[in-house]
Enzyme design. Sequence first.
Site, PDB file in Angstrom:
ATOM      1  N   ASP A  94       3.346  11.690 -48.062  1.00 55.03           N
ATOM      2  CA  ASP A  94       4.424  10.726 -48.256  1.00 55.03           C
ATOM      3  C   ASP A  94       4.712  10.527 -49.744  1.00 55.03           C
ATOM      4  OD1 ASP A  94       6.367   8.983 -47.470  1.00 55.03           O
ATOM      5  OD2 ASP A  94       5.051   7.255 -47.299  1.00 55.03           O
ATOM      6  N   CYS A 151      21.368  16.943 -26.582  1.00 51.07           N
ATOM      7  CA  CYS A 151      20.888  15.553 -26.613  1.00 51.07           C
ATOM      8  C   CYS A 151      21.415  14.839 -27.865  1.00 51.07           C
ATOM      9  CB  CYS A 151      19.356  15.552 -26.624  1.00 51.07           C
ATOM     10  SG  CYS A 151      18.629  13.917 -26.841  1.00 51.07           S
ATOM     11  N   CYS A 174      19.607   2.289 -42.626  1.00 54.24           N
ATOM     12  CA  CYS A 174      18.448   2.443 -41.734  1.00 54.24           C
ATOM     13  C   CYS A 174      17.524   1.230 -41.845  1.00 54.24           C
ATOM     14  CB  CYS A 174      17.709   3.734 -42.109  1.00 54.24           C
ATOM     15  SG  CYS A 174      16.179   3.937 -41.182  1.00 54.24           S
TER      16      CYS A 174
END
Length: 320
Positions: A94, A151, A174
Amino acid sequence: MHYMAAHGTRRARPAELVPGTVSVITARMDYLPRDTPGEWQQVEFSRLDRPSEAVVSLYARGRDYHKVLRSRLARLAVRIEEEVGPIGHRVFTDSAPVLEAELAARSGQGWRGKHTLVLDRQGGSMFFLGEIYVDMALPPTAPVTPHCGSCSACIDICPTRAILAPGRLDARRCISYLTIEHPGSIPPEFRRLIGNRIYGCDDCQLACPWNKFAVRSTLPDFDVRAPLSARPLAELFAWTEQDFLRHTEGSPIRRIGHERWLRNLAVALGNALRAGDLAARDALLARREHPSALVREHVEWALAVDSGDAGSAPDHRGEL
Ligand code: SF4
Ligand code: SF4
């Protein structure tokens, strides 16, 4: 797994970030808590229908993954050295200068879903990514074929319409970004859509059909910690900074600090108040004079609703 970037910025060029890097070993680590029930996606969705309860993103309910994954990657590097002799290496997880998802996708850990996360047919997307940059040439592993097909469940469910198109995420919309990385005031147009999510958002992953194959962690590190498990918003909002530091010790949540924590909770309490939880008002009033202007502003927003608005909070799909 091997990656030698031919194009792109410094972020996309491992050898510029860590001179001498020839290959990148990518890894993933499942994080669903060990006792995650079957039908867990429905369990998680149902939390969003209880407006007075705090919802923390699944990955953040246990120990800070940065520490867990980094130490495991460091141990893996030692084991590799035991086999091949000393190598130059550096471990990442990360980390801003590393294009993690892209490296993972190029090395076959999964494909980039329409929500931009990496997912896999055998493991869904509930895993962390990490890398070891090494100065040793390794045979490359091939990418896998994408299996999103027609999808669009993640795009359709996103409460803030943050997924603009397949593979295009507007981070500024977000909820994960807004409640974790975003340092200042949360734009008012997103506050009601945040609902009772106080740290992160899992909706696009909960909706993904491949996550019925998501794998439980085998590690106790990701077991849910009691102070963060289905707690009332008002209880968490009453934590002093010392309480916050104590209860979030070793948790990734600690990184956002007490002020952002209170900001997020004020938004969620305002939404609870709108949904008819009149006790939320008392909790908010107790923080009205908080020394932080950021907290006060969100508290005022939350209180600026009268109970006549009750019942008009958006559902977890962001629909009124
Ligand atoms: S994490 Fe939540 S807000 Fe962000 S893209 Fe996914 S569904 Fe949308
Ligand atoms: S929800 Fe559907 S479109 Fe989105 S990542 Fe999963 S499979 Fe792909």
